[in-house]
Write a protein that holds these residues in place. Structure first.
Motif: not given
Length: 244
Positions: A199-205, A220-225
């Motif tokens: 959670e320390k890495e913000p989830v981008a709009n 998991a394939v990709t996260y926060n792409d």
């Protein structure tokens, strides 16, 4: 959580609330200055462009990976993101794919902290700020609001029902940063320590996170792409200020 062929999660595009909250960072402001209630905060113009870029990303998926069901938070910024994104996809136009609203995908309720900055919370609710520091953000529930574990409870019910409705389906969920983080917590069976580190890495709009099911588990394939957002950059900020 292994009932889906594909599980895709997208955060809404930049909202006017994101812009207003971002403007308070590094200041002494106690309030965010957001005039709307949380459910009615709209997308900014940048957010609308981001939603279009997300739609083009979805349109480029191989045919056997394209969503067969789209679920959205009822909050305006998420529902508009879903609608704008789907309008960019030819399979939505031909198949009539429309987002279905589920209130369990709404953003985390901040209760008495809604509309306040971190500075405002510390000044107006010093005892609660101290309790948050003692309990930790995962289990802390603001007055009249929800904890992160409250989100987990409603998301468990949401995904259980969705799996029954869309077994083996390819699902797209459009919601909020906290919903995406806690969905990852459930899908990957993470610990409190692991999810708080993530959670320390913000989830981008308008970012896209994807998991693929193999009948036994979701991988998991990709996260926060956010690679599709190069044409529509914006500052990433949380949906709400309290204990985020």
């Amino acid at each position: 959580m292994n009932a889906f062929q594909w599980l895709n999660l997208a955060r809404h595009g930049e909202s006017t609330g994101n812009v207003a909250f971002g403007a308070t960072r590094g200041t002494d402001a106690e309030e965010t200055g957001i005039p709307e209630r949380d459910a009615d905060i709209p997308l900014s113009e940048t957010g609308r462009r981001q939603a279009e870029a997300l739609g083009r990303r979805l349109a480029a998926l191989p045919e056997d990976e394209r969503p067969t069901a789209v679920l959205s938070s009822p909050f305006l910024r998420a529902l508009d993101t879903a609608r704008i994104a789907l309008a960019q996809t030819p399979y939505a136009a031909s198949g009539g794919l429309e987002p279905r609203v589920d209130e369990r995908l709404r953003d985390r309720d901040q209760g008495a902290f809604e509309g306040l900055t971190h500075v405002g919370i510390r000044r107006r609710f010093p005892d609660e700020a101290a309790r948050l520091a003692r309990v930790g953000k995962f289990y802390y529930r603001p007055p009249g609001g929800e904890s992160w574990t409250d989100l987990a409870l409603r998301l468990r019910a949401f995904y259980r029902d969705l799996a029954a409705e869309e077994p083996g389906g390819r699902v797209l969920v459009v919601a909020h940063d906290a919903i995406i983080v806690m969905s990852r917590y459930l899908v990957e069976e993470l610990s409190e320590r692991e999810v708080l580190a993530i959670e320390k890495e913000p989830v981008a709009n308008a970012s896209l996170s994807r998991w693929r099911g193999d009948g036994r588990a979701m991988r998991a394939v990709t996260y926060n792409d956010r690679s599709h957002l190069d044409e529509a950059p914006a500052t990433t900020v949380p949906d709400a200020s309290a204990s985020s």
